[in-house]
Design an enzyme around this catalytic site. Sequence first.
Site, mmCIF file in Angstrom:
data_model
loop_
_atom_site.group_PDB
_atom_site.id
_atom_site.type_symbol
_atom_site.label_atom_id
_atom_site.label_comp_id
_atom_site.label_asym_id
_atom_site.label_seq_id
_atom_site.Cartn_x
_atom_site.Cartn_y
_atom_site.Cartn_z
ATOM 1 N N GLN A 19 0.639 -1.500 0.230
ATOM 2 C CA GLN A 19 0.309 -0.226 0.308
ATOM 3 C C GLN A 19 0.895 1.067 -0.279
ATOM 4 O O GLN A 19 0.461 2.242 -0.205
ATOM 5 C CB GLN A 19 -0.941 0.543 1.348
ATOM 6 C CG GLN A 19 -1.925 -1.388 1.368
ATOM 7 C CD GLN A 19 -3.198 -1.162 1.902
ATOM 8 O OE1 GLN A 19 -3.440 -1.742 3.283
ATOM 9 N NE2 GLN A 19 -4.118 -0.425 2.109
ATOM 10 N N HIS A 113 0.978 -9.435 4.889
ATOM 11 C CA HIS A 113 0.044 -8.458 4.625
ATOM 12 C C HIS A 113 -0.801 -8.488 3.365
ATOM 13 O O HIS A 113 -0.470 -7.483 2.386
ATOM 14 C CB HIS A 113 0.075 -6.968 4.703
ATOM 15 C CG HIS A 113 -0.809 -6.075 5.329
ATOM 16 N ND1 HIS A 113 -0.867 -5.219 6.460
ATOM 17 C CD2 HIS A 113 -2.134 -5.556 4.935
ATOM 18 C CE1 HIS A 113 -2.061 -4.389 6.858
ATOM 19 N NE2 HIS A 113 -2.677 -4.497 5.256
ATOM 20 N N ASN A 157 -1.586 -10.562 8.138
ATOM 21 C CA ASN A 157 -3.191 -9.736 8.430
ATOM 22 C C ASN A 157 -4.663 -10.201 7.992
ATOM 23 O O ASN A 157 -4.962 -11.043 7.167
ATOM 24 C CB ASN A 157 -2.702 -8.661 7.778
ATOM 25 C CG ASN A 157 -3.341 -7.230 7.934
ATOM 26 O OD1 ASN A 157 -3.784 -7.163 8.573
ATOM 27 N ND2 ASN A 157 -4.179 -6.940 7.156
ATOM 28 N N GLU A 158 -5.412 -9.995 9.307
ATOM 29 C CA GLU A 158 -6.691 -10.185 9.253
ATOM 30 C C GLU A 158 -7.397 -11.939 7.679
ATOM 31 O O GLU A 158 -7.444 -11.491 6.710
ATOM 32 C CB GLU A 158 -7.157 -9.010 8.262
ATOM 33 C CG GLU A 158 -7.016 -8.228 8.926
ATOM 34 C CD GLU A 158 -7.943 -6.853 8.554
ATOM 35 O OE1 GLU A 158 -8.393 -6.638 7.192
ATOM 36 O OE2 GLU A 158 -8.176 -5.393 9.678
HETATM 37 C C1 BGC Z 1 -6.348 -4.010 5.943
HETATM 38 C C2 BGC Z 1 -5.267 -2.808 5.129
HETATM 39 C C3 BGC Z 1 -6.615 -2.079 4.696
HETATM 40 C C4 BGC Z 1 -7.259 -1.656 5.561
HETATM 41 C C5 BGC Z 1 -8.847 -0.206 5.605
HETATM 42 C C6 BGC Z 1 -7.714 -3.254 7.012
HETATM 43 O O1 BGC Z 1 -8.639 -4.340 6.993
HETATM 44 O O2 BGC Z 1 -5.545 -3.930 6.813
HETATM 45 O O3 BGC Z 1 -4.912 -2.820 4.566
HETATM 46 O O4 BGC Z 1 -6.653 -0.568 4.542
HETATM 47 O O5 BGC Z 1 -8.331 -2.195 6.609
HETATM 48 O O6 BGC Z 1 -9.717 -0.706 5.146
#
Ligand code: BGC
Length: 410
Positions: A19, A113, A157-158
């Site tokens: 990003q 990520h 991540n997530e």
């Molecule tokens: C993610 C980011 C994303 C942010 C805002 C999160 O789910 O880890 O990569 O930019 O939310 O949407």
Amino acid sequence: MEITFPPTFLWGTATAAHQVEGGNVYNDTWAMEHATGSAFVESSGDACDHYHRYREDIALLADLGFTLYRFSLEWSRIEPEEGEFSLAQLDHYRRMLATCHEHGIIPMVTFHHFTSPCWLAASGGWEAQDTPEKFARFCERAMAHLGDLIPLACTLNEVNGGPLIKAIAGEIMGSMRKAPWFEAAARSVGSDASRFVPMMFADSERGRETTLAAHRRAVEAIKAGRGKCEVGLTLAMQDIQAGPGGEEMAAQMRRELLDVYLEGTRGDDFIGVQTYSRQRFGPAGPLGPEEGVERTQMDYEFWPEALEAAIRYASAMTGMPVIVTENGIATDDDTRRIAYIERALRGVAACLRDGIDVRGYTYWSALDNFEWLLGYRPTFGLIAVNRHTQERTVKPSARRLGSIARAHGF
Ligand code: BGC
């Protein structure tokens, strides 16, 4: 001061490699951005050129008062072809880590990520049985080179992001996987749509098993590495609420979207909570934003209180220390960002008062950056970035949060 935080509380802000770095041409997301007819509104391109400008950016964060910086390693830079590791790229991240330490900032490193090397996504990606092993090998290699400088690590991540989108927006990602542009992206990396599985599209049961297994293998690899590092998983934790008659559905959603993942964190050092808003469910499914509630650029409800609920839930379910690894708002009205942050922090302080072990708060994001399919349109940053000149402009919200950090309260 009305709201106070312990002196050891960590004050962070975050980015993710794809990003902000720019020029990440060896990963699955770049392939998707550049496929003909892509659903991505634009290419990540140079992003914020953070790859070259990290020194100034980290110095700026330290000046503002932040004490933690969460950023990610770009696996596709470090291992651009399977089994071929780049020492030059590992050195780059070593310099980034050293820069944080020089400025008194604690680096928190995310090992994955969302983006993966093309070669991984092309051969089954996050639904393939051998992916956890490949990810662990990458973590091991990265730790051997960087581990002594990494005090805090997030594995992935997530991993529940795909299932969450599916629960809220239906088969939106599933239908993208059937679109011609997705097939074109898969073909551009020598695969086909059935075998090309980037993380954001791994919303199946197989995806859940693969990502959770990858997390476990990564924790072992990171713990066995150089240095002493605390490791956790970050999860997308919207506050799941029941609308009229929706209690059962909300409970089911909590089980499927949160509990199964929270159970997968047993034995970790902390849980990373990432919250942006609430999500209401009725008896038949998601209810969407409530009429009359302010919306953000992401069309989420402006609901900073969701963070307190998510922290309480994560802590009750796991009994582990909590670090807020993401919380933030996409808006072009910085006064609303300040209001959002202050309301969210009131919730964090209430948790602390009740004895919940919350170690830190990380705002997403340090910089206005590439918001995946939506490109550069949503602005989450504390710092604006001029898309033509790369000039950074500090927003009042950055100064506000920085001064709260310095004062340990407000
Ligand atoms: C993610 C980011 C994303 C942010 C805002 C999160 O789910 O880890 O990569 O930019 O939310 O949407």
